[in-house]
Design a protein around this motif. Structure first.
Motif, PDB file in Angstrom:
ATOM      1  N   ASP A   1      -6.343   2.775   2.993  1.00  0.00           N
ATOM      2  CA  ASP A   1      -6.325   3.337   1.636  1.00  0.00           C
ATOM      3  C   ASP A   1      -5.827   2.268   0.670  1.00  0.00           C
ATOM      4  OD1 ASP A   1      -6.249   5.025  -0.591  1.00  0.00           O
ATOM      5  OD2 ASP A   1      -4.369   5.983   0.013  1.00  0.00           O
ATOM      6  N   PRO A   2      -6.644   1.229   0.459  1.00  0.00           N
ATOM      7  CA  PRO A   2      -6.181   0.114  -0.377  1.00  0.00           C
ATOM      8  C   PRO A   2      -5.870   0.500  -1.820  1.00  0.00           C
ATOM      9  CG  PRO A   2      -8.530  -0.098   0.105  1.00  0.00           C
ATOM     10  CD  PRO A   2      -8.013   1.050   0.925  1.00  0.00           C
ATOM     11  N   SER A   3      -6.471   1.556  -2.319  1.00  0.00           N
ATOM     12  CA  SER A   3      -6.218   1.984  -3.698  1.00  0.00           C
ATOM     13  C   SER A   3      -5.040   2.942  -3.812  1.00  0.00           C
ATOM     14  CB  SER A   3      -7.471   2.651  -4.282  1.00  0.00           C
ATOM     15  OG  SER A   3      -8.536   1.729  -4.324  1.00  0.00           O
ATOM     16  N   GLY A   4      -4.464   3.343  -2.670  1.00  0.00           N
ATOM     17  CA  GLY A   4      -3.307   4.230  -2.685  1.00  0.00           C
ATOM     18  C   GLY A   4      -3.607   5.631  -3.193  1.00  0.00           C
ATOM     19  N   LEU A   5      -4.780   6.156  -2.846  1.00  0.00           N
ATOM     20  CA  LEU A   5      -5.143   7.502  -3.297  1.00  0.00           C
ATOM     21  C   LEU A   5      -4.344   8.592  -2.598  1.00  0.00           C
ATOM     22  CD1 LEU A   5      -9.049   7.232  -3.522  1.00  0.00           C
ATOM     23  CD2 LEU A   5      -7.375   7.073  -5.375  1.00  0.00           C
ATOM     24  N   PHE A   6      -4.051   8.407  -1.320  1.00  0.00           N
ATOM     25  CA  PHE A   6      -3.318   9.441  -0.585  1.00  0.00           C
ATOM     26  C   PHE A   6      -1.931   9.602  -1.186  1.00  0.00           C
ATOM     27  CE2 PHE A   6      -6.087   8.271   3.217  1.00  0.00           C
ATOM     28  CZ  PHE A   6      -6.907   9.373   3.094  1.00  0.00           C
TER      29      PHE A   6
END
Length: 162
Positions: A115-120
């Motif tokens: 989750d490179p964009s840190g959505l979780f």
């Protein structure tokens, strides 16, 4: 000690549904009828109905998430399980749950996804699931979400082959 309540002038047993909520059998039955599986209706139609019945920002958010899922994976299968929309491809990808203050996308194998964009931002402590809680007025990073959905599909496909 049995507790009772009144419904239509008749005493009826009260059912404990959770630690802070009680209801009568008929109220529970009516709720279950309203949100339970409806015989003969396609999952797509049930999802359409859920979006419409919400009638507020949550319906719009669920509709937008659904569109992004379909864009990310045109072969996605829409299902209706556990009284919520479910999207699958070679296995479960995610669910679309709606609550009073949040629309939640739960990825069944989210802990195994990068989750490179840190959505979780929810269900971060478990070994399997991860979720994204969307609140009223929040913008969706559509490209990052589609990348996450594609990663989930790829993970499912690799496990289906292996």
């Amino acid at each position: 000690m049995e507790r009772t309540g009144q419904e239509g002038g008749v005493l009826v047993p009260i059912v404990a549904v959770g630690p802070l909520f009680t209801t009568t059998f008929s109220s529970l039955r009516n709720t279950m009828k309203k949100s339970g599986p409806q015989k003969g209706k396609s999952p797509c139609l049930l999802i359409d109905e859920r979006i419409e019945e919400l009638g507020d920002w949550r319906g719009k958010m669920l509709s937008r998430l659904r569109a992004l899922i379909k864009q990310a994976d045109p072969e996605v299968v829409e299902e209706w399980k556990w009284s919520v929309p479910v999207w699958s491809h070679d296995g479960l990808i995610c669910t679309g749950e709606t609550y009073k203050n949040v629309v939640k996308m739960t990825f069944s194998k989210g802990a195994a996804l990068e989750d490179p964009s840190g959505l979780f931002n929810s269900s971060l402590d478990g070994n399997t699931r991860r979720a994204i809680d969307f609140h009223e007025g929040e913008k969706i990073d559509g490209e990052a979400l589609k990348a996450l959905i594609r990663a989930a599909v790829t993970l499912n496909a690799s496990r289906a082959r292996g």
